[in-house]
Write a protein that holds these residues in place. Structure first.
Motif, PDB file in Angstrom:
ATOM      1  N   TRP A  38       0.848  -1.184   0.000  1.00  0.00           N
ATOM      2  CA  TRP A  38       0.000   0.000   0.000  1.00  0.00           C
ATOM      3  C   TRP A  38       0.882   1.231   0.000  1.00  0.00           C
ATOM      4  O   TRP A  38       1.709   1.413   0.869  1.00  0.00           O
ATOM      5  CB  TRP A  38      -0.926   0.005   1.212  1.00  0.00           C
ATOM      6  CG  TRP A  38      -2.038  -0.973   1.059  1.00  0.00           C
ATOM      7  CD1 TRP A  38      -1.961  -2.325   1.241  1.00  0.00           C
ATOM      8  CD2 TRP A  38      -3.364  -0.708   0.667  1.00  0.00           C
ATOM      9  NE1 TRP A  38      -3.164  -2.903   0.996  1.00  0.00           N
ATOM     10  CE2 TRP A  38      -4.054  -1.930   0.645  1.00  0.00           C
ATOM     11  CE3 TRP A  38      -4.051   0.458   0.346  1.00  0.00           C
ATOM     12  CZ2 TRP A  38      -5.385  -2.027   0.302  1.00  0.00           C
ATOM     13  CZ3 TRP A  38      -5.387   0.357   0.017  1.00  0.00           C
ATOM     14  CH2 TRP A  38      -6.045  -0.879  -0.009  1.00  0.00           C
ATOM     15  N   GLY A  39       0.720   2.065  -0.981  1.00  0.00           N
ATOM     16  CA  GLY A  39       1.457   3.307  -1.071  1.00  0.00           C
ATOM     17  C   GLY A  39       2.710   3.173  -1.912  1.00  0.00           C
ATOM     18  O   GLY A  39       3.719   2.640  -1.448  1.00  0.00           O
TER      19      GLY A  39
ATOM     20  N   ARG B  95       5.949   4.725  -0.533  1.00  0.00           N
ATOM     21  CA  ARG B  95       6.449   3.963   0.618  1.00  0.00           C
ATOM     22  C   ARG B  95       7.263   2.757   0.168  1.00  0.00           C
ATOM     23  O   ARG B  95       8.362   2.527   0.637  1.00  0.00           O
ATOM     24  CB  ARG B  95       5.281   3.519   1.501  1.00  0.00           C
ATOM     25  CG  ARG B  95       5.698   2.655   2.659  1.00  0.00           C
ATOM     26  CD  ARG B  95       4.455   2.196   3.451  1.00  0.00           C
ATOM     27  NE  ARG B  95       4.824   1.225   4.445  1.00  0.00           N
ATOM     28  CZ  ARG B  95       4.885  -0.085   4.243  1.00  0.00           C
ATOM     29  NH1 ARG B  95       4.585  -0.590   3.067  1.00  0.00           N
ATOM     30  NH2 ARG B  95       5.237  -0.908   5.208  1.00  0.00           N
TER      31      ARG B  95
END
Length: 133
Positions: free
Chosen positions: A25-26, A29
């Motif tokens: 997720w992201g 990141r």
């Protein structure tokens, strides 16, 4: 996450499996994590949804030592995906496996939960024939 990889490398581990549904997720990141671990020369793999796979991310993952991505895609059949409320398009799975992951030379694995898939034997036979990645 980067510090955990460093600690594992220091402890002598040569490979890691990241079993975390939220790992991918992201995009920024994951790119940051890949940049932070690429010099460790540790082999690793992770779980991911097909709709979180982008060419940029997978290329960065491969450069950081990623060996496999375990895709959580219960079916290639859109009717089955809709029935189990997967909120995922079958085309995304094909693209993630056939175009993006394969080009980066990362092994794609397809995770599925047959008891939840609603697939019958005919649908399973079709899926097996499509799993040529």
């Amino acid at each position: 996450m980067i510090e955990e990889f460093r600690l594992l490398k220091k402890e002598g581990y040569r490979s890691v499996s990241v079993i975390d549904d939220n790992f991918m997720w992201g995009e920024e990141r994951i790119l940051e994590i890949c940049e932070g671990i690429k010099d460790l020369k540790i082999q690793w793999g992770c779980l991911a949804r097909a709709d979180h796979i982008t060419e940029r991310v997978v290329r960065s993952m491969a450069q950081a030592g990623c060996q496999y991505i375990d895709l959580g895609a219960e079916s290639f059949d859109q009717a089955v995906l809709d029935y189990i409320h997967k909120d995922l398009k079958a085309e995304k799975i094909y693209k993630a496996i056939g175009e993006i992951v394969a080009r980066a030379e990362v092994k794609a694995q397809k995770a599925r939960r047959l008891e939840e898939s609603g697939s019958d034997e005919a649908a399973l036979a079709i899926e097996r024939s499509q799993l040529q990645f």
